[in-house]
Design an enzyme around this catalytic site. Structure first.
Site, short mmCIF file in Angstrom:
data_model
loop_
_atom_site.label_atom_id
_atom_site.label_comp_id
_atom_site.label_asym_id
_atom_site.label_seq_id
_atom_site.Cartn_x
_atom_site.Cartn_y
_atom_site.Cartn_z
CB CYS A 198 31.58 3.44 10.16
SG CYS A 198 32.98 4.14 9.27
CE1 TYR B 85 -12.84 0.30 8.06
CE2 TYR B 85 -11.79 -1.08 6.41
CZ TYR B 85 -11.74 -0.02 7.29
OH TYR B 85 -10.60 0.72 7.42
CG ASP C 29 -15.77 -0.82 -24.75
OD1 ASP C 29 -15.70 -0.51 -23.54
OD2 ASP C 29 -15.01 -1.65 -25.29
CE1 TYR D 110 -18.64 -3.02 -30.77
CE2 TYR D 110 -20.92 -3.67 -30.38
CZ TYR D 110 -19.98 -3.00 -31.14
OH TYR D 110 -20.36 -2.30 -32.25
CG ASP E 245 -1.99 -5.73 5.45
OD1 ASP E 245 -1.97 -4.59 5.95
OD2 ASP E 245 -1.00 -6.48 5.40
CE LYS F 135 -6.56 -4.81 11.76
NZ LYS F 135 -5.48 -4.34 10.93
CB CYS G 201 33.62 0.49 8.38
SG CYS G 201 32.49 1.07 7.11
CB CYS H 194 32.65 5.96 5.68
SG CYS H 194 31.75 4.42 5.55
CE LYS I 170 -2.19 -7.33 12.97
NZ LYS I 170 -1.76 -6.00 13.00
CB CYS J 248 35.74 3.18 4.81
SG CYS J 248 35.23 3.44 6.52
CD GLU K 293 -16.93 -5.89 9.11
OE1 GLU K 293 -15.94 -5.16 8.90
OE2 GLU K 293 -18.02 -5.46 9.52
#
Ligand code: IVH
Length: 683
Positions: free
Chosen positions: A425, A226, A38, A35, A117, A115, A407, A431, A313, A410, A113
């Site tokens: 195909c 970073y 705001d 509040y 994503d 990593k 296929c 198709c 990773k 078709c 640190e």
């Protein structure tokens, strides 16, 4: 209130609000109620409304400018935005450690640190004000997404006063979408029958490229910084600079740790390998950096990545489940992709029901049998893959998976070229996904630009038997289109959405078709979808032969004379024109008035002959691509940067300040949109 007191109060309020934003979004330690916040904001808005001349572009009220971005201009990075070398094992990290020791000796310190994503971003500050936010792009130039990045509350628009903020500063970080926001967004998308985002990274990348910053603001993106770049950084190590950057207003990595040897790095890794699940955002590894900037500089860079940092990773997440079936997807070029239908299984936060099987060789290599227990893995890619089979659990009478011979769309027998990985195909003309693919290519923006037929509408036309090929589009009548509709069902949510062809839609489609009759020959040629004839090759061929008749009558050798046309392309062109159906389609398109020669253009062409333009900023009437095509259609050339060869800089709203500066320096005339149009009619 007089102007001076208003100026003072506005400055004061902005400062107070910026501090509270920082406490809330960066430190997560708010000290006032919503509040009270705001109330402060309201007072500032009121004052700015009264004294609009005092509005600062970086005022906290200006995060969402209500701006619609037409384009994201390419901007060159001052420092290249490199990536990191990846490692997946302790052994590889030991090798990295040995390389470092060999180069700088044993007296150094690592900083670890997480990593993140998300989407890499470069933020440029001049005199403490945010002036630009640029994505990574190809590492050398990226897209200017400033308007959208400004809506992210943890990105400071103004840096706090205090010592040591360099006048010119660039910071690098990662924009990401926290899990909570991601789930909320996908829920809303499903309710609206929109495709959900596959993961938070895609959602962040997609949001950053939205045209309306108001919507970006509602996506609740966040950003960790970073890396701090600049000539005169306050400290000579990374860790201290980052800690100081936090005082400037940036949100920096939360769990950053100094480690004086590799064992400590391994401890950090094993801790976060487990604990990362508790975080409200995605991480895909650990980044290990040399702390001292002097030592970083000594170690230097390879072409792609710094030698002073490396990523470890996390191993991809795996799960066991059952293979229920193998389905075959038919792509728009006829390429077949086998897809495994799986017993649904939870894997890194999503339910996996399907996995890509790539091609027939992959199925053979895995020796897949129906009902097998398979190991599914989800790495960085969106579609999970099957990496192995648990043979112990195979039923004794299990049937091996045999590759489809026909296929699935078709029923045409599939073919596979010698030495090729994929089955195809060959039924290009009938198709359904292939017919759709051809038409969608034809109507696409860079081809005939009949986008009012996009978003599922072409599919409806095909399903109703109204079009089988691109020439049929020009026979469409109002009465045939009006009232067509299709209900798209979302099985996941049990909801549905209707696409219908109302009066306005039908008129838009018919108008766009009519307008497409003046699309220049080179784009018509591209639109025909001849295999290997992309935009650039089509342009070269059109310039060389000047008409489709000349092109059709040319020999293999004559085709090879065109710059950029090699044997593969020449052969594909010859094949295309040997096909009677293709010739028939071209005849029909000719009779409808499409451009099949450059004649029209060369009459007009030359209006801007030899003139070199640079385009910058956002335009009211044209997209940047549209403007570029207009210049090129009239014989002009468009280049990316202002030089002494530039004849005009066409300047739109929010144009790059660098370009403006350069143009003024080199006395290149700056023209706006209407001056450009004038130029076009006067020359
Ligand atoms: S430092 C010269 N630190 O990973 C590169 N990068 O594959 C300096 N990333 O492009 C990057 N978290 O987008 C760094 N803590 C972190 C990171 C991080 C995520 C991303 C970044 C970079 C990519 C490298």
């Amino acid at each position: 209130m007089d102007l001076e007191s208003a100026r003072k109060r506005i400055r004061e309020l902005s400062g107070i609000i910026d501090k509270h934003n920082y406490k809330y979004y960066v430190l997560a330690e708010p000290t006032i109620s919503d509040y009270e916040y705001d109330m402060l904001m309201e007072e500032l808005i009121e004052l700015e409304n009264k004294f609009s001349e005092l509005i600062d572009i970086n005022s906290p009220t200006q995060r969402v400018g209500g701006m619609v971005t037409k384009d994201f201009p390419a901007v060159r990075h001052k420092y290249p935005m490199l990536s990191l070398g990846n490692t997946y094992s302790k052994k590889e990290l030991q090798d990295f450690d040995s390389r470092i020791r060999k180069a700088i000796g044993d007296a150094f310190e690592y900083v670890c640190e997480l990593k993140y994503d998300g989407v890499a971003i470069g933020l440029v500050y001049e005199n403490k004000n945010l002036v630009r936010a640029v994505t990574r792009g190809d590492g050398y130039q990226g897209d200017d997404v400033t308007t959208n990045a400004r809506t992210i509350k943890s990105i400071p628009l103004k840096l706090f006063d205090g010592a040591k903020v360099p006048n010119e500063l660039e910071v690098r970080g990662e924009i990401f979408m926290p899990h909570g926001s991601f789930l909320q967004l996908n829920e809303a998308r499903l309710k609206n029958n929109e495709a959900p985002f596959a993961n938070p990274r895609n959602a962040a990348a997609g949001s950053l490229k939205l045209r309306e910053s108001k919507i970006v603001a509602s996506r609740n993106l966040d950003c960790f910084i970073y890396n701090i770049l600049g000539e005169n950084l306050p400290f000579d190590d990374h860790y201290d600079n980052l800690k100081l950057a936090k005082k400037w207003g940036f949100k920096i990595p939360e769990f950053i740790k100094k480690c004086d040897d590799l064992d400590k790095v391994f401890q950090y890794i094993s801790y976060w390998e487990k604990e990362r699940k508790t975080l409200d955002y995605d991480t895909d590894g650990i980044v290990i950096k040399i702390n001292s900037i002097e030592q970083q500089e000594k170690l230097g860079y390879t072409a792609k990545s710094p030698r002073w940092a490396i990523a470890y990773k996390f191993p991809a997440q795996q799960a066991y489940t059952r293979l229920l079936d193998v389905k075959y997807q038919v792509g728009r070029t006829g390429a077949i992709t086998p897809v495994a239908v799986l017993q649904p299984v939870q894997l890194s936060g999503t339910t996996v029901k399907r996995a890509s099987l790539y091609n027939a060789d992959k199925i053979k290599e895995l020796e897949l049998h129906l009902n097998d227990t398979v190991i599914v893995e989800k790495g960085g890619e969106i579609i999970p893959k099957i990496v192995g089979v648990d043979i112990k659990h195979r039923d004794t009478n299990a049937q091996p998976v045999t590759y489809a011979t026909k296929c699935s769309e078709c029923n045409t027998p599939l073919v596979k070229g010698e030495g090729e990985a994929l089955h195809y195909c060959p039924n290009q003309k009938d198709c359904p996904p292939q017919v759709l693919g051809k038409i969608e290519h034809f109507i696409s923006r860079k081809a005939m630009n009949i986008e009012s037929l996009g978003q599922g509408r072409t599919e409806i036309l095909i399903k109703n038997g109204l079009v089988k090929n691109i020439a049929d589009l020009y026979d469409l009548k109002y009465e045939q289109l009006y009232g067509l509709e299709k209900t798209i069902v979302n099985e996941l949510e049990g909801t549905s959405k209707k696409i219908s062809f109302r009066e306005k839609t039908v008129n838009n489609i018919l108008n766009a078709l009519e307008k497409s009759k003046s699309v220049p020959f080179e784009r018509v040629l591209y639109a025909l979808g001849i295999r290997y004839v992309g935009e650039t090759v089509a342009k070269k061929i059109a310039q060389h032969f000047t008409s489709i008749d000349n092109l059709m009558n040319s020999s293999f050798e004559q085709l090879l004379e065109v710059p950029e046309v090699g044997k593969k392309i020449a052969y594909s062109i010859i094949l295309f024109f040997q096909d009677k159906d293709n010739l028939n389609i071209i005849d029909r398109l000719k009779s409808k008035g499409l451009q099949f020669e450059t004649g029209e253009k060369s009459k007009k062409g030359g209006l801007l002959n030899g003139k070199v333009f640079v385009i910058s900023g956002v335009f009211e009437k044209y997209s940047r691509q549209g403007l570029k095509s207009l210049i090129e259609d009239n014989g002009g050339k468009v280049t990316g940067s202002v030089s002494s060869n530039t004849d005009y800089l066409v300047a739109g709203e929010n144009m790059g300040p660098e370009k403006r500066k350069k143009a003024v320096e080199l006395k290149v005339p700056l023209i706006n949109e209407s001056e450009f149009e004038e130029l076009l009619s006067n020359v």
